[in-house]
Design a protein around this motif. Structure first.
Motif, PDB file in Angstrom:
ATOM      1  N   LEU A 182      26.271  36.139  20.630  1.00 45.03           N
ATOM      2  CA  LEU A 182      25.944  34.785  21.090  1.00 45.03           C
ATOM      3  C   LEU A 182      25.378  34.791  22.503  1.00 45.03           C
ATOM      4  O   LEU A 182      24.484  34.003  22.827  1.00 45.03           O
ATOM      5  N   ILE A 183      25.901  35.677  23.354  1.00 42.55           N
ATOM      6  CA  ILE A 183      25.435  35.740  24.740  1.00 42.55           C
ATOM      7  C   ILE A 183      24.781  37.101  25.047  1.00 42.55           C
ATOM      8  O   ILE A 183      24.529  37.413  26.212  1.00 42.55           O
ATOM      9  N   SER A 184      24.559  37.917  24.010  1.00 40.23           N
ATOM     10  CA  SER A 184      23.911  39.228  24.154  1.00 40.23           C
ATOM     11  C   SER A 184      24.585  40.047  25.249  1.00 40.23           C
ATOM     12  O   SER A 184      23.953  40.459  26.234  1.00 40.23           O
ATOM     13  N   CYS A 223      36.718  30.439  32.146  1.00 35.19           N
ATOM     14  CA  CYS A 223      36.180  30.894  30.871  1.00 35.19           C
ATOM     15  C   CYS A 223      34.844  30.205  30.599  1.00 35.19           C
ATOM     16  O   CYS A 223      34.728  28.980  30.715  1.00 35.19           O
ATOM     17  N   ASP A 224      33.834  30.981  30.248  1.00 36.26           N
ATOM     18  CA  ASP A 224      32.520  30.413  29.963  1.00 36.26           C
ATOM     19  C   ASP A 224      32.536  29.484  28.760  1.00 36.26           C
ATOM     20  O   ASP A 224      31.750  28.535  28.682  1.00 36.26           O
ATOM     21  N   ALA A 225      33.413  29.755  27.802  1.00 41.99           N
ATOM     22  CA  ALA A 225      33.405  28.995  26.547  1.00 41.99           C
ATOM     23  C   ALA A 225      34.110  27.654  26.663  1.00 41.99           C
ATOM     24  O   ALA A 225      33.635  26.646  26.155  1.00 41.99           O
ATOM     25  N   GLY A 256      32.026  40.688  31.143  1.00 39.01           N
ATOM     26  CA  GLY A 256      30.773  41.377  30.887  1.00 39.01           C
ATOM     27  C   GLY A 256      29.699  40.911  31.842  1.00 39.01           C
ATOM     28  O   GLY A 256      29.930  40.066  32.718  1.00 39.01           O
ATOM     29  N   LEU A 257      28.507  41.445  31.671  1.00 44.18           N
ATOM     30  CA  LEU A 257      27.363  41.083  32.501  1.00 44.18           C
ATOM     31  C   LEU A 257      26.165  40.888  31.583  1.00 44.18           C
ATOM     32  O   LEU A 257      25.792  41.785  30.828  1.00 44.18           O
ATOM     33  N   SER A 258      25.583  39.688  31.624  1.00 44.08           N
ATOM     34  CA  SER A 258      24.449  39.364  30.768  1.00 44.08           C
ATOM     35  C   SER A 258      23.331  38.775  31.608  1.00 44.08           C
ATOM     36  O   SER A 258      23.520  37.752  32.268  1.00 44.08           O
ATOM     37  N   HIS A 259      22.179  39.442  31.621  1.00 47.78           N
ATOM     38  CA  HIS A 259      21.020  38.998  32.402  1.00 47.78           C
ATOM     39  C   HIS A 259      21.392  38.817  33.876  1.00 47.78           C
ATOM     40  O   HIS A 259      20.963  37.856  34.525  1.00 47.78           O
ATOM     41  N   GLY A 260      22.203  39.728  34.372  1.00 50.48           N
ATOM     42  CA  GLY A 260      22.613  39.687  35.770  1.00 50.48           C
ATOM     43  C   GLY A 260      23.693  38.673  36.088  1.00 50.48           C
ATOM     44  O   GLY A 260      24.073  38.511  37.248  1.00 50.48           O
ATOM     45  N   LYS A 261      24.201  38.006  35.056  1.00 51.94           N
ATOM     46  CA  LYS A 261      25.200  36.954  35.254  1.00 51.94           C
ATOM     47  C   LYS A 261      26.555  37.419  34.736  1.00 51.94           C
ATOM     48  O   LYS A 261      26.660  37.875  33.592  1.00 51.94           O
TER      49      LYS A 261
END
Length: 260
Positions: free
Chosen positions: A67-69, A85-87, A99-104
Motif C-alpha cells: 500500500l505504501i511501497s 501511526c500513519d494509518a 520503514g522509509l518510503s520515498h525518503g519519508k
C-alpha cells in the motif's frame, strides 16, 4: 491464511511460554499497548493478565507493505520518541513497524500494518483501503491525508461514492464508546455525547454541514437508503478494525449526524 504457533516466548515477558487461546475479556495488548475488544485468539500468559496480539509478536524479518511501497521492520518501543501511526493517527506507545518510503519515515501499529487492503461483503459492496483520497469522511468532514491530518481511509469502490471513513475517526468513536460503556457497565448505553473520539491522534476540522451533504440533498426513501448504506459501510470498517459485530443503527446515525 497466516499460521501462528500455539506457544511462544518473548524477551519482554519473563513468565515463560505464552499460549494462543481465545480471549475471555477485552484487554490492553502488552506489545502495542492498544486496547482490544475482539475476543479472538491472542497470546496469553498463564501466570498473569498479560495478553499479546498475534500481530504484535516480535519478528526479526522485515515485510513489504504494498500500500505504501515500503519495507517495514519490527520495533519493540518508540524509545521516548513522540511518533504517530500513519494509518490511524494515534500515538505509538508500544511496539510498532518502521520503514522509509520515498525518503519519508513510516510508523505503523502492528495491527494497522496488517489491515486488509480490500474488503468485499456478501453483496456487491467493495471497500478499498487508501493512504490518500479526495473523498470526504462522513464522521469528521475532512478529506484524506494532509500535513496536519494522519489517517488512512476505507473508500467504497462502486456507485461513484465521494465519501469514506477515516480509520482514525472510526477508531476514535468506537474506543470512546467502549470506554464509556465499560465505565458505566451498562450495555444499554449507546456512547458518549462528545464529538470525534479523543483516542484518535488525528486533528479534525469542524465539518459544519458537509458530511451529510449527500443525505440532505435528497428526500424520503433516498435519505433512508443512503443512511442504510452509510451505516452498513461503517459497520464493515468496525469489523475490520475491531472484529466487533454490527453496532446499533441509531448509534451510528447519531455519530454521522452529530455535527449537522
Amino acid at each position: 491464511m497466516e499460521l501462528h504457533q500455539k506457544e511462544i516466548s518473548i524477551d519482554s515477558h519473563n513468565h515463560g511460554l505464552l499460549k494462543l487461546k481465545l480471549a475471555q475479556k477485552p484487554y490492553n495488548c502488552g506489545g502495542c499497548k492498544e486496547p482490544e475488544y475482539d475476543l479472538q485468539a491472542c497470546y496469553q500468559c498463564l501466570k498473569c493478565d498479560f495478553h499479546l496480539h498475534k500481530e504484535c509478536v516480535p519478528s526479526p524479518y522485515p515485510f513489504y507493505l504494498g500500500l505504501i511501497s515500503c519495507d517495514l521492520t519490527f520495533q519493540p518501543d518508540p524509545r521516548g520518541n513522540i511518533i504517530a501511526c500513519d494509518a490511524c493517527g494515534k500515538h505509538v506507545r508500544g511496539s510498532f513497524y518502521q520503514g522509509l518510503s520515498h525518503g519519508k519515515p513510516r510508523y505503523l501499529h502492528p495491527c494497522c500494518a496488517k489491515l486488509p487492503f480490500k474488503r468485499t461483503d456478501n453483496g456487491s459492496m467493495v471497500l478499498d483501503l487508501k493512504e490518500k483520497t479526495s473523498s470526504i469522511c462522513l464522521i469528521c468532514g475532512n478529506q484524506g491525508h494532509s500535513r496536519d491530518f494522519k489517517s488512512w481511509a476505507y473508500v467504497p469502490r462502486s456507485g461513484g461514492a465521494n465519501y469514506c471513513y477515516h480509520v482514525s475517526c472510526v477508531k476514535g468513536k468506537v474506543e470512546t464508546w467502549k470506554t464509556t460503556e465499560e465505565d458505566s457497565n451498562q450495555r444499554q448505553n449507546y456512547g458518549p455525547s462528545g464529538g470525534v473520539g479523543t483516542s484518535s491522534g488525528a486533528q479534525v476540522t469542524e465539518p459544519g454541514q458537509r458530511q451529510l451533504g449527500i443525505v440532505k440533498s435528497r428526500r424520503g426513501e433516498k435519505v433512508l437508503d443512503f443512511l442504510d448504506i452509510a451505516v452498513e459501510i461503517f459497520n464493515i470498517v468496525v469489523s475490520l478494525l475491531f472484529g466487533l459485530p454490527p453496532l446499533p443503527f441509531s448509534l451510528v446515525v447519531k455519530w454521522l449526524r452529530k455535527n449537522k
